[in-house]
Design a protein around this motif. Structure first.
Motif, short mmCIF file in Angstrom:
data_model
loop_
_atom_site.label_atom_id
_atom_site.label_comp_id
_atom_site.label_asym_id
_atom_site.label_seq_id
_atom_site.Cartn_x
_atom_site.Cartn_y
_atom_site.Cartn_z
N GLU A 107 20.07 8.13 0.23
CA GLU A 107 19.36 9.41 0.32
C GLU A 107 18.07 9.40 -0.51
O GLU A 107 17.09 10.04 -0.14
CB GLU A 107 20.27 10.57 -0.09
N MET A 108 18.05 8.64 -1.59
CA MET A 108 16.81 8.50 -2.37
C MET A 108 15.74 7.77 -1.56
O MET A 108 14.55 8.05 -1.68
CB MET A 108 17.07 7.80 -3.70
N VAL A 109 16.15 6.83 -0.72
CA VAL A 109 15.20 6.16 0.18
C VAL A 109 14.62 7.19 1.15
O VAL A 109 13.41 7.20 1.39
CB VAL A 109 15.85 4.99 0.94
N HIS A 110 15.47 8.08 1.68
CA HIS A 110 14.94 9.14 2.56
C HIS A 110 13.97 10.03 1.80
O HIS A 110 12.94 10.44 2.35
CB HIS A 110 16.08 9.98 3.15
N ALA A 111 14.26 10.33 0.55
CA ALA A 111 13.34 11.12 -0.27
C ALA A 111 11.97 10.44 -0.32
O ALA A 111 10.93 11.07 -0.11
CB ALA A 111 13.90 11.32 -1.67
N GLN A 112 11.99 9.14 -0.57
CA GLN A 112 10.73 8.38 -0.62
C GLN A 112 10.03 8.39 0.74
O GLN A 112 8.81 8.53 0.81
CB GLN A 112 11.01 6.94 -1.07
N GLN A 113 10.78 8.25 1.82
CA GLN A 113 10.19 8.27 3.16
C GLN A 113 9.46 9.59 3.42
O GLN A 113 8.36 9.60 3.97
CB GLN A 113 11.27 8.04 4.23
N PHE A 114 10.08 10.70 3.02
CA PHE A 114 9.45 12.01 3.19
C PHE A 114 8.21 12.14 2.31
O PHE A 114 7.14 12.54 2.77
CB PHE A 114 10.43 13.14 2.86
N VAL A 115 8.34 11.81 1.04
CA VAL A 115 7.24 11.98 0.09
C VAL A 115 6.04 11.13 0.47
O VAL A 115 4.89 11.57 0.38
CB VAL A 115 7.71 11.67 -1.35
N MET A 116 6.28 9.92 0.92
CA MET A 116 5.18 9.01 1.28
C MET A 116 4.63 9.29 2.69
O MET A 116 3.68 8.66 3.12
CB MET A 116 5.65 7.54 1.22
N GLY A 117 5.25 10.24 3.40
CA GLY A 117 4.75 10.62 4.71
C GLY A 117 5.20 9.71 5.85
O GLY A 117 4.72 9.85 6.98
N LYS A 118 6.11 8.79 5.57
CA LYS A 118 6.60 7.91 6.64
C LYS A 118 7.51 8.69 7.59
O LYS A 118 7.50 8.44 8.79
CB LYS A 118 7.37 6.72 6.06
N LEU A 119 8.29 9.61 7.05
CA LEU A 119 9.22 10.42 7.84
C LEU A 119 8.79 11.88 7.74
O LEU A 119 8.58 12.39 6.64
CB LEU A 119 10.66 10.25 7.31
#
Length: 177
Positions: A107-119
């Protein structure tokens, strides 16, 4: 969601007023007996994943989640929060502890994906991955979603790295005079 936003605003104001915002993100852990350990683990992941002080993460271990789900991540857009990112991670408390810890990394990877704009969340059931057209989740199997494949591959590495880091830190503390 309104309560989470108010909690975030209250925390943000208190951090700014005492001048204690640092380079690392703000992380709050709830619903587990070992909050300090989970916080250390989440901070370790955040540092590796490049999540910074403009990210606020609430991690909640709960029974109030679909029993088949291990966890999930919700994201509040930075446009709404003036450049700040709010992440809400829920972990299924019914699962074994080791599964919960790997789920936290996932879930922390998903957090990074959202924050970095990938997701990006387009609307309720539609997401965009790396600028692609919005995809309806109902048309894509869970393990075929590219953001899930990335989170799955990265989370196991993160968790293994954390276990090694934590073991080395424990050995170092034992050897200190």
């Amino acid at each position: 969601m309104k309560t989470c936003f108010l909690t975030f605003c209250t925390l943000l104001i208190s951090l700014i007023s005492v001048g204690s915002i640092h380079a690392q993100p703000s992380i709050v852990v709830k619903g587990t007996y070992d909050q300090k350990e989970i916080l250390n683990q989440a901070l370790h992941y955040a540092e590796i994943l490049g999540l910074d002080k403009k990210t606020h993460i609430i991690i909640s271990f709960t029974h109030n989640i679909n029993p088949v789900n291990l966890g999930y991540t919700q994201y509040q857009s930075e446009e709404v929060l003036g450049g700040w990112h709010q992440i809400y991670i829920r972990i299924n408390k019914r699962k074994r502890r080791s599964v919960q810890m790997i789920t936290l990394a996932h879930e922390m990877v998903h957090a990074q994906q959202f924050v970095m704009g990938k997701l990006k969340l387009c609307n309720n059931d539609q997401y965009s991955w790396r600028g692609s057209q919005c995809t309806d989740l109902r048309n894509t199997a869970y393990h075929e979603r590219p953001w899930e494949r990335e989170a799955q591959a990265t989370s196991v590495k993160l968790y293994d790295q954390y276990k090694t880091y934590n073991l080395m830190a424990m050995r170092s503390r034992r050897n200190d005079p």
